[in-house]
Design a protein around this motif. Structure first.
Motif, PDB file in Angstrom:
ATOM      1  N   CYS A 158      73.530  62.147  42.731  1.00 34.14           N
ATOM      2  CA  CYS A 158      73.878  63.530  42.357  1.00 34.14           C
ATOM      3  C   CYS A 158      74.681  63.601  41.055  1.00 34.14           C
ATOM      4  O   CYS A 158      74.399  64.411  40.179  1.00 34.14           O
ATOM      5  N   ILE A 159      75.687  62.752  40.936  1.00 30.79           N
ATOM      6  CA  ILE A 159      76.608  62.838  39.806  1.00 30.79           C
ATOM      7  C   ILE A 159      75.943  62.458  38.484  1.00 30.79           C
ATOM      8  O   ILE A 159      76.435  62.797  37.413  1.00 30.79           O
ATOM      9  N   ASP A 160      74.792  61.798  38.541  1.00 26.78           N
ATOM     10  CA  ASP A 160      74.079  61.461  37.306  1.00 26.78           C
ATOM     11  C   ASP A 160      73.702  62.722  36.527  1.00 26.78           C
ATOM     12  O   ASP A 160      73.664  62.707  35.297  1.00 26.78           O
ATOM     13  N   CYS A 161      73.426  63.811  37.236  1.00 28.65           N
ATOM     14  CA  CYS A 161      72.990  65.052  36.583  1.00 28.65           C
ATOM     15  C   CYS A 161      73.979  66.209  36.731  1.00 28.65           C
ATOM     16  O   CYS A 161      73.912  67.173  35.979  1.00 28.65           O
ATOM     17  N   HIS A 162      74.878  66.130  37.691  1.00 29.97           N
ATOM     18  CA  HIS A 162      75.737  67.277  38.011  1.00 29.97           C
ATOM     19  C   HIS A 162      77.217  67.006  37.756  1.00 29.97           C
ATOM     20  O   HIS A 162      78.064  67.339  38.591  1.00 29.97           O
ATOM     21  N   LYS A 163      77.559  66.463  36.623  1.00 36.00           N
ATOM     22  CA  LYS A 163      78.959  66.135  36.337  1.00 36.00           C
ATOM     23  C   LYS A 163      79.854  67.353  36.197  1.00 36.00           C
ATOM     24  O   LYS A 163      81.018  67.294  36.529  1.00 36.00           O
ATOM     25  N   GLY A 164      79.358  68.454  35.731  1.00 34.12           N
ATOM     26  CA  GLY A 164      80.195  69.632  35.544  1.00 34.12           C
ATOM     27  C   GLY A 164      80.026  70.676  36.641  1.00 34.12           C
ATOM     28  O   GLY A 164      80.253  71.846  36.410  1.00 34.12           O
ATOM     29  N   ILE A 165      79.668  70.259  37.834  1.00 33.22           N
ATOM     30  CA  ILE A 165      79.307  71.198  38.887  1.00 33.22           C
ATOM     31  C   ILE A 165      80.507  71.908  39.520  1.00 33.22           C
ATOM     32  O   ILE A 165      80.406  73.045  39.939  1.00 33.22           O
ATOM     33  N   ALA A 166      81.653  71.271  39.598  1.00 31.07           N
ATOM     34  CA  ALA A 166      82.803  71.901  40.261  1.00 31.07           C
ATOM     35  C   ALA A 166      84.034  71.997  39.364  1.00 31.07           C
ATOM     36  O   ALA A 166      84.964  72.725  39.685  1.00 31.07           O
ATOM     37  N   HIS A 167      84.036  71.260  38.284  1.00 25.89           N
ATOM     38  CA  HIS A 167      85.144  71.302  37.324  1.00 25.89           C
ATOM     39  C   HIS A 167      84.541  71.238  35.928  1.00 25.89           C
ATOM     40  O   HIS A 167      83.432  70.755  35.754  1.00 25.89           O
ATOM     41  N   GLU A 168      85.291  71.694  34.951  1.00 23.64           N
ATOM     42  CA  GLU A 168      84.787  71.629  33.588  1.00 23.64           C
ATOM     43  C   GLU A 168      84.514  70.183  33.207  1.00 23.64           C
ATOM     44  O   GLU A 168      85.334  69.303  33.458  1.00 23.64           O
ATOM     45  N   GLU A 169      83.361  69.954  32.621  1.00 21.59           N
ATOM     46  CA  GLU A 169      83.035  68.609  32.171  1.00 21.59           C
ATOM     47  C   GLU A 169      83.763  68.354  30.858  1.00 21.59           C
ATOM     48  O   GLU A 169      83.571  69.081  29.881  1.00 21.59           O
ATOM     49  N   PRO A 170      84.601  67.331  30.821  1.00 24.63           N
ATOM     50  CA  PRO A 170      85.355  67.075  29.590  1.00 24.63           C
ATOM     51  C   PRO A 170      84.471  66.499  28.496  1.00 24.63           C
ATOM     52  O   PRO A 170      83.463  65.857  28.775  1.00 24.63           O
ATOM     53  N   ASP A 171      84.875  66.765  27.276  1.00 25.63           N
ATOM     54  CA  ASP A 171      84.187  66.163  26.136  1.00 25.63           C
ATOM     55  C   ASP A 171      84.608  64.706  26.040  1.00 25.63           C
ATOM     56  O   ASP A 171      85.783  64.378  26.220  1.00 25.63           O
TER      57      ASP A 171
END
Length: 182
Positions: A158-171
């Motif tokens: 899941c995390i391979d594609c959904h890194k920003g699903i619950a929190h802002e994805e950092p740069d």
């Protein structure tokens, strides 16, 4: 007389063990509550972001909480995560992440650690709700159906594609070393 003392001692130890186990369980349950998780100033940043996601507000009324995504159900992995999570409390106390600016400066590091953990355990906590076998790909939109089908075939998690699903994805910082990315 010695047998009575031994039996009495065994009963006392058994009762003390039961009381300890009960108190331990209450403590573990309390630390899985969202109010506990977000009681530190730095975790309020995560709470603000989370409240804007489908995991917080959904048409069905189902809500995932901090522990649903970050705490395993099985005892041994749960204890490992609880011990590791103590570092967040430590960093809050010593002031490493006690302001938004300090938190943001460490966000990439913290997120990368969580992502690595999720990749290592095949997004175990995600899968307690989002199991491949329970997905009805025919009911998903065309893009999701195609991507989920391909991801399953390729053994992605899941995390391979959904890194920003619950929190802002950092740069990603420009100065991240190769060894830190792995």
């Amino acid at each position: 007389m010695t047998q009575k003392v031994s039996l009495g001692l065994a009963v006392v130890i058994f009762i003390a063990g039961m009381v300890f186990a009960g108190l331990f369980n209450v403590g573990m349950s309390a630390t899985n509550e969202m109010d506990f998780c977000t009681s530190c100033h730095s975790m309020k940043i995560n709470l603000e972001e989370y409240k804007e996601t489908v995991h917080y507000k959904s048409a069905s009324g189902v809500r995932a909480t901090c522990s649903d995504c970050h705490v395993p159900k099985a005892f041994v992995p749960k204890m490992v995560v609880k011990v590791i999570a103590a570092k967040d409390v430590y960093h809050e106390i010593v002031g490493t992440i006690d302001t938004r600016e300090k938190y943001e400066a460490r966000r990439w590091q913290m997120a990368s650690r969580v992502w690595a953990q999720m990749q290592a355990n095949d997004s175990r906590e995600c899968r307690s709700c989002h199991d491949w076998d329970a997905m009805d790909l025919a009911e998903q939109d065309r893009t999701a159906r195609k991507r989920h089908g391909r991801a399953r075939d390729e053994g992605k998690t899941c995390i391979d594609c959904h890194k920003g699903i619950a929190h802002e994805e950092p740069d990603e910082p420009e100065d991240v070393e190769i060894s830190e990315q792995g």
